[in-house]
Design an enzyme around this catalytic site. Structure first.
Site, PDB file in Angstrom:
ATOM      1  N   HIS A 189      -2.681  -2.884  -5.708  1.00 36.92           N
ATOM      2  CA  HIS A 189      -3.105  -2.495  -4.364  1.00 36.92           C
ATOM      3  C   HIS A 189      -4.621  -2.622  -4.265  1.00 36.92           C
ATOM      4  O   HIS A 189      -5.382  -1.739  -4.675  1.00 36.92           O
ATOM      5  CB  HIS A 189      -2.658  -1.059  -4.071  1.00 36.92           C
ATOM      6  CG  HIS A 189      -3.068  -0.579  -2.718  1.00 36.92           C
ATOM      7  ND1 HIS A 189      -3.277   0.761  -2.436  1.00 36.92           N
ATOM      8  CD2 HIS A 189      -3.327  -1.244  -1.562  1.00 36.92           C
ATOM      9  CE1 HIS A 189      -3.639   0.885  -1.178  1.00 36.92           C
ATOM     10  NE2 HIS A 189      -3.675  -0.312  -0.622  1.00 36.92           N
ATOM     11  N   SER A 198       0.813  -1.215   0.000  1.00 36.03           N
ATOM     12  CA  SER A 198       0.000   0.000   0.000  1.00 36.03           C
ATOM     13  C   SER A 198       0.849   1.268   0.000  1.00 36.03           C
ATOM     14  O   SER A 198       0.315   2.369  -0.014  1.00 36.03           O
ATOM     15  CB  SER A 198      -0.929   0.006   1.227  1.00 36.03           C
ATOM     16  OG  SER A 198      -0.177  -0.174   2.411  1.00 36.03           O
ATOM     17  N   GLU A 235      -5.598  -0.134  -7.213  1.00 30.80           N
ATOM     18  CA  GLU A 235      -4.549   0.750  -7.725  1.00 30.80           C
ATOM     19  C   GLU A 235      -3.513  -0.119  -8.443  1.00 30.80           C
ATOM     20  O   GLU A 235      -2.968  -1.053  -7.861  1.00 30.80           O
ATOM     21  CB  GLU A 235      -3.852   1.490  -6.579  1.00 30.80           C
ATOM     22  CG  GLU A 235      -4.517   2.752  -6.121  1.00 30.80           C
ATOM     23  CD  GLU A 235      -3.658   3.519  -5.130  1.00 30.80           C
ATOM     24  OE1 GLU A 235      -3.466   4.728  -5.345  1.00 30.80           O
ATOM     25  OE2 GLU A 235      -3.194   2.921  -4.136  1.00 30.80           O
ATOM     26  N   ASN A 255      -3.211   6.151  -0.307  1.00 28.66           N
ATOM     27  CA  ASN A 255      -2.669   6.399   1.029  1.00 28.66           C
ATOM     28  C   ASN A 255      -1.928   7.723   1.153  1.00 28.66           C
ATOM     29  O   ASN A 255      -1.784   8.244   2.259  1.00 28.66           O
ATOM     30  CB  ASN A 255      -1.766   5.238   1.450  1.00 28.66           C
ATOM     31  CG  ASN A 255      -2.589   4.052   1.892  1.00 28.66           C
ATOM     32  OD1 ASN A 255      -3.581   4.201   2.596  1.00 28.66           O
ATOM     33  ND2 ASN A 255      -2.202   2.859   1.466  1.00 28.66           N
TER      34      ASN A 255
END
Length: 296
Positions: A139, A118, A151, A189
């Site tokens: 991800h 991540s 992702e 993130n």
């Protein structure tokens, strides 16, 4: 592509295995611990039962999904004859580099190696292999069987062919691929973790309590879950690890983890997985503000 290996039977790993198996792929689920594999399969079964009860899938689909999963405790055996490996181990750079170094030695030259990291650099992970063009980031979001986004992170050397294959594969399992570039935290993130960290800072500074902060964000910003509750579900140790990766990568103080977060992780208050974080999950599962000792 019919055979896929998933490394790690934890929350993300069993969710990824569940999703691929549900869409007809044969999944070879790998973990060093048989107990972890058993727990992962139990979680998959429980989630499938829930989907059956909600009439999202049939009993036949549930049974076929479970039949599509085979477990292994040996990495070399687990990656035999697969076309894709998805690594979903703990968010630890040293561990991931070792896994990819080992994969490089036991996988065929045609095997695509994906990581569910991540925040960690895909380029750095790929550098542990002799085939960096075959390495890519996938991800997934938690809970994997429900969340649509994946992702797709392209490393510096990731080939066009691998990128195109993974984008199409993501669509084939009814997910939405979004291609992003390889920078710390990627997109999800890089935006989410500073918000969570600032929420913890707000608590740490005594501006408001846990429930109040989450209520403001849910009712005022239309978030389905408050940032502190979300942090508990992600895992406070995972949040801390991601913030540390971004802080190290950008050298920017805005990514420095709040001391409260550091203290809670040190004390073993990791959120849902430990039974207590910003909320108490051990008995009542009702809101319980963080212990005053952590605010010192």
């Amino acid at each position: 592509m019919k055979k896929i290996a998933v490394i790690g039977a934890g929350t993300m790993g069993n969710g990824i295995a569940h999703t691929f198996a549900q869409y007809g792929y044969h999944v070879q689920l790998i973990d060093i611990s048989q107990a972890a594999l058993d727990k992962g399969l139990a979680t998959i079964t429980k989630n499938l039962d829930r989907m059956v009860s909600k009439e999202k899938i049939t009993e036949e689909t549930k049974n076929n999904t479970l039949q599509n999963i085979t477990t292994y405790t040996n990495l070399k055996e687990g990656v035999q004859n697969v076309e894709l490996v998805v690594e979903a181990a703990t968010e630890n750079i040293d561990l991931k580099l070792k896994i990819f170094k080992d994969l490089d030695e036991v996988c065929t030259e045609d095997t695509i190696l994906a990581t569910n990291t991540s925040s960690i650099s895909i380029t750095q992970i790929a550098a542990a292999t002799s085939k960096p063009e075959k390495v890519i980031g996938m991800h997934f979001m938690n809970p994997v069987p429900i969340m649509k986004l994946v992702e797709i992170i392209r490393g510096y050397n990731t080939s066009d062919a691998v990128m195109n294959t993974i984008v199409q594969l993501t669509k084939d399992i009814q997910k939405v691929p979004v291609a992003v570039n390889d920078y710390p935290g990627f997109v999800a993130n890089r935006i989410l973790m500073p918000m969570i960290n600032e929420s913890i800072e707000t608590l740490y500074n005594g501006v408001a309590g846990v429930a109040e902060i989450d209520t403001v964000m849910k009712l005022g910003m239309a978030h389905p879950m408050g940032p502190l509750q979300l942090a508990d579900f992600i895992g406070l140790d995972v949040c801390l690890s991601i913030l540390q990766v971004m802080y190290d990568g950008f050298k920017n103080p805005k990514y420095a983890p709040c001391p409260l977060l550091v203290n809670m992780v040190t004390a073993g208050k990791l959120g849902v997985k430990s039974g207590e974080g910003f909320y108490d999950y051990s008995e009542s599962k009702k809101a319980s503000t963080v212990s005053k000792q952590f605010l010192k």
